[in-house]
Design a protein around this motif. Structure first.
Motif, PDB file in Angstrom:
ATOM      1  N   UNK A  65       0.805  -1.254  -0.033  1.00 58.06           N
ATOM      2  CA  UNK A  65       0.084   0.047  -0.104  1.00 58.06           C
ATOM      3  C   UNK A  65       0.897   1.324  -0.111  1.00 58.06           C
ATOM      4  N   UNK A  66       1.952   1.077   0.472  1.00 59.15           N
ATOM      5  CA  UNK A  66       3.004   2.315   0.387  1.00 59.15           C
ATOM      6  C   UNK A  66       3.351   2.540  -1.037  1.00 59.15           C
ATOM      7  N   UNK A  67       3.610   1.958  -1.693  1.00 58.45           N
ATOM      8  CA  UNK A  67       4.131   1.691  -3.314  1.00 58.45           C
ATOM      9  C   UNK A  67       2.853   2.416  -3.771  1.00 58.45           C
ATOM     10  N   UNK A  68       1.691   2.321  -3.357  1.00 58.77           N
ATOM     11  CA  UNK A  68       0.546   2.863  -4.058  1.00 58.77           C
ATOM     12  C   UNK A  68       0.301   4.424  -3.711  1.00 58.77           C
ATOM     13  N   UNK A  69       1.186   4.642  -2.824  1.00 55.92           N
ATOM     14  CA  UNK A  69       0.901   6.240  -2.335  1.00 55.92           C
ATOM     15  C   UNK A  69       0.021   6.424  -1.200  1.00 55.92           C
ATOM     16  N   UNK A  70      -0.851   5.443  -0.734  1.00 58.09           N
ATOM     17  CA  UNK A  70      -1.829   5.494   0.306  1.00 58.09           C
ATOM     18  C   UNK A  70      -1.383   6.210   1.595  1.00 58.09           C
ATOM     19  N   UNK A  71      -0.253   6.339   1.794  1.00 57.21           N
ATOM     20  CA  UNK A  71       0.113   6.987   3.058  1.00 57.21           C
ATOM     21  C   UNK A  71      -0.157   8.501   2.942  1.00 57.21           C
ATOM     22  N   UNK A  72      -0.623   9.085   1.657  1.00 55.30           N
ATOM     23  CA  UNK A  72      -0.879  10.379   1.433  1.00 55.30           C
ATOM     24  C   UNK A  72      -2.552  10.608   1.904  1.00 55.30           C
ATOM     25  N   UNK A  73      -3.418   9.607   2.050  1.00 54.32           N
ATOM     26  CA  UNK A  73      -4.552   9.534   2.617  1.00 54.32           C
ATOM     27  C   UNK A  73      -4.718  10.081   3.828  1.00 54.32           C
ATOM     28  N   UNK A  74      -5.638  10.535   4.519  1.00 50.62           N
ATOM     29  CA  UNK A  74      -5.879  11.195   6.030  1.00 50.62           C
ATOM     30  C   UNK A  74      -5.495  10.010   6.670  1.00 50.62           C
ATOM     31  N   UNK A  75      -4.706  10.339   7.700  1.00 47.66           N
ATOM     32  CA  UNK A  75      -3.798   9.376   8.685  1.00 47.66           C
ATOM     33  C   UNK A  75      -5.070   8.406   9.451  1.00 47.66           C
ATOM     34  N   UNK A  76      -6.022   9.017   9.967  1.00 49.32           N
ATOM     35  CA  UNK A  76      -6.964   8.302  10.770  1.00 49.32           C
ATOM     36  C   UNK A  76      -7.735   7.339  10.142  1.00 49.32           C
ATOM     37  N   UNK A  77      -7.845   7.245   8.851  1.00 52.98           N
ATOM     38  CA  UNK A  77      -8.409   6.397   8.063  1.00 52.98           C
ATOM     39  C   UNK A  77      -7.747   5.352   7.193  1.00 52.98           C
ATOM     40  N   UNK A  78      -6.580   5.717   6.701  1.00 54.37           N
ATOM     41  CA  UNK A  78      -5.755   5.339   5.463  1.00 54.37           C
ATOM     42  C   UNK A  78      -5.668   3.905   5.700  1.00 54.37           C
ATOM     43  N   UNK A  79      -5.259   3.235   7.063  1.00 54.02           N
ATOM     44  CA  UNK A  79      -5.303   1.869   7.040  1.00 54.02           C
ATOM     45  C   UNK A  79      -6.253   0.762   6.347  1.00 54.02           C
ATOM     46  N   UNK A  80      -7.638   1.650   6.585  1.00 54.49           N
ATOM     47  CA  UNK A  80      -8.866   0.989   6.164  1.00 54.49           C
ATOM     48  C   UNK A  80      -8.953   0.889   4.823  1.00 54.49           C
ATOM     49  N   UNK A  81      -8.400   1.912   4.001  1.00 59.93           N
ATOM     50  CA  UNK A  81      -8.456   2.196   2.483  1.00 59.93           C
ATOM     51  C   UNK A  81      -7.610   0.952   1.490  1.00 59.93           C
ATOM     52  N   UNK A  82      -6.612   0.698   2.156  1.00 61.12           N
ATOM     53  CA  UNK A  82      -5.808  -0.357   1.424  1.00 61.12           C
ATOM     54  C   UNK A  82      -6.348  -1.302   0.754  1.00 61.12           C
ATOM     55  N   UNK A  83      -7.351  -2.067   1.570  1.00 61.65           N
ATOM     56  CA  UNK A  83      -7.941  -3.254   0.587  1.00 61.65           C
ATOM     57  C   UNK A  83      -8.817  -2.587  -0.742  1.00 61.65           C
TER      58      UNK A  83
END
Lengths: 327, 327
Positions: free
Chosen positions: B276-294
């Motif tokens: 998910x890091x390679x997809x740049x998803x760490x740029x999403x809001x911190x408090x929800x980004x773990x949920x967005x990976x799937x």
């Protein structure tokens, strides 16, 4: 006669459960085969508990998921055979730090898990037999004990009656299955993939057999298929030469197993079916017998595993990674 | 501008949630790929809910297990793409008969599930993309909406921000992965077994890929291995020629994925890693980004599936049993 040690330990743990002002949930936390033992206990909680929630969860997932509800109103039941599983020891420490009541099962008194938990129950280990002192049985005694203590559930005495009767059913089942076991071992010794299938309280045994026996101890590819999920994907890999071990339980979820079996019978010639009815388990007290099926399947399946290991020349004790290196 | 239909429908369902005097638990009930979509919602409930319990469960198992807690204080969220899945329709009827509030997701308005549930949310279906109107996103909006309504959870607006940004991340990821996807397809077209692995909110995607893509649509043997369970059995089948698709998520459970990957890298030469890091998803809001990976993994993995299907000459639409006979 002195009471067996587990009785004393269970009663002590249940006194601590009774002493809590409030219990909202029970977490059943472990890894691998011990996690598999937890699954039927969530099933019991769902079936029997009017107020308390039950959750079975892998210990690493529990530690990182860190359920927000976890706190002084929680009981956390943990299990590790060696008492050394780092994730499970961490789970006990984490749960205590949140104020939860922690109860551990292990075969190893004095182990780190024993040290980490508030209470420890030491179980017997003899995989070809079943008794009220085996881990799966102690877990049920604890679960029904909690239900009795907190919600007035009345089934603990039926459970005790059933657990008293179970060892003889298991012994008879293994003896009477000798021919089936020998055929299974010879007929599957070159299989690269063997699926397992079950539902309800028996899904955990199917899971344990897939990951601990077939993948871990026999290096055979496997997956536990939930019989209720079978028709929503997995059934498409069914073919005449694809082997399945199918567990047919008792009680409410039996119809799920039977539906999956009826389909698999049409398209696979490689089914191994273990039916709790054939094992005579319908003679156990009606109000608990559905829960007992996995406790009979487990030692019977172990006999299948030992015969398969012999036929493959690959003892169940062989590992290439586990306990042999850091990971 | 008129609000999109799902917004209206979600708000109507959430008004019904708010109108209940009490909500003690949310059941997430479905089969197969739709059940897989439910799993990260139990994860969210465990992480975020202080009082309400969340349970993801297969619909057949739900119907037969018949949780004792199920009643007027329960919300039951169901999903069936066709709206025709008999177990899921039965679950809606059963839950309503117990007085629970039922909310269905489907792609088929007017279907039996739509008829059976109190409220229906109709989702968009385009497996190579992601949007706030896709089923997985609507489920999160519903879950966070329930948490906002009943417990004052404040993350719904961060979720909306993240869902707005996600489609572009997915589009970019698929475009930038073209080379990896082509290599995967060519390199795996003769594989008989491909494992998937994940944990936390991404375990459901690993499960869905194993049962719906590999087993169902490609007739490739598969199993989803929970990365936290890997070291307790499954890792023993790791070898230089055993392929794994490994999902590396964000947030708390990332360390579970990383530990499994570090081991698998040592002993298998056949790893396909989606991070998910390679997809740049760490740029999403911190408090929800773990949920967005799937929600990013799912369409990206679909691109891998389409390429594999091409390389195998076995279209994803082919079935031998599903929809072709009674079962």
């Amino acid at each position: 006669m002195l009471a067996p040690v587990p009785d004393v330990q269970i009663n002590e743990a249940l006194r601590a459960v009774a002493a809590r002002p409030r219990i909202d949930e029970v977490y059943f936390v472990a890894c691998g085969g011990s996690y598999a033992l937890m699954l039927p206990n969530q099933y019991v909680m769902d079936r029997e508990a009017g107020d308390i929630a039950g959750f079975a969860i892998n210990a690493a997932e529990f530690n990182r998921r860190a359920p927000k509800r976890l706190g002084p109103d929680s009981v956390v039941i943990l299990c590790s055979h060696s008492g050394n599983t780092p994730e499970t020891v961490e789970a006990a420490q984490f749960a205590r730090s949140r104020g939860a009541l922690t109860i551990a099962l292990t075969h190893a008194p004095g182990s780190p898990l024993d040290e980490a938990a508030d209470h420890t129950l030491v179980y017997s280990h003899a995989p070809l037999t079943m008794s009220a002192e085996h881990s799966a049985a102690i877990l049920y005694r604890l679960t029904f004990g909690i239900l009795a203590s907190r919600e007035g559930n009345k089934k603990a005495s039926s459970l005790a009656t059933a657990l008293d009767a179970l060892p003889r059913f298991v012994e008879t089942a293994i003896a009477q299955s000798a021919g089936h076991i020998a055929d299974f071992a010879e007929g599957h010794k070159r299989e690269q993939v063997i699926y397992t299938m079950g539902s309800g309280p028996s899904y955990g045994v199917a899971y344990s057999y897939a990951i601990c026996i077939l993948q871990e101890m026999q290096w055979v590819h496997s997956a536990a298929i939930h019989a209720g999920e079978y028709f929503h994907g997995p059934f498409e890999i069914t073919d005449f030469d694809v082997p399945f071990i199918v567990l047919i339980g008792l009680g409410e979820t039996r119809s799920i197993d039977e539906r999956a079996l009826a389909f698999a019978r049409k398209y696979s010639k490689r089914l191994t079916v273990l039916d709790a009815r054939d094992l005579g388990l319908e003679k156990l007290p009606a109000e608990v017998r559905e829960y007992l099926a996995p406790l009979a399947f487990s030692p019977l399946l172990r006999a299948y595993a030992e015969a398969l290991a012999d036929a493959k020349g690959h003892p169940l004790s062989v590992r290439r990674y586990m306990w042999r290196m850091d990971y």
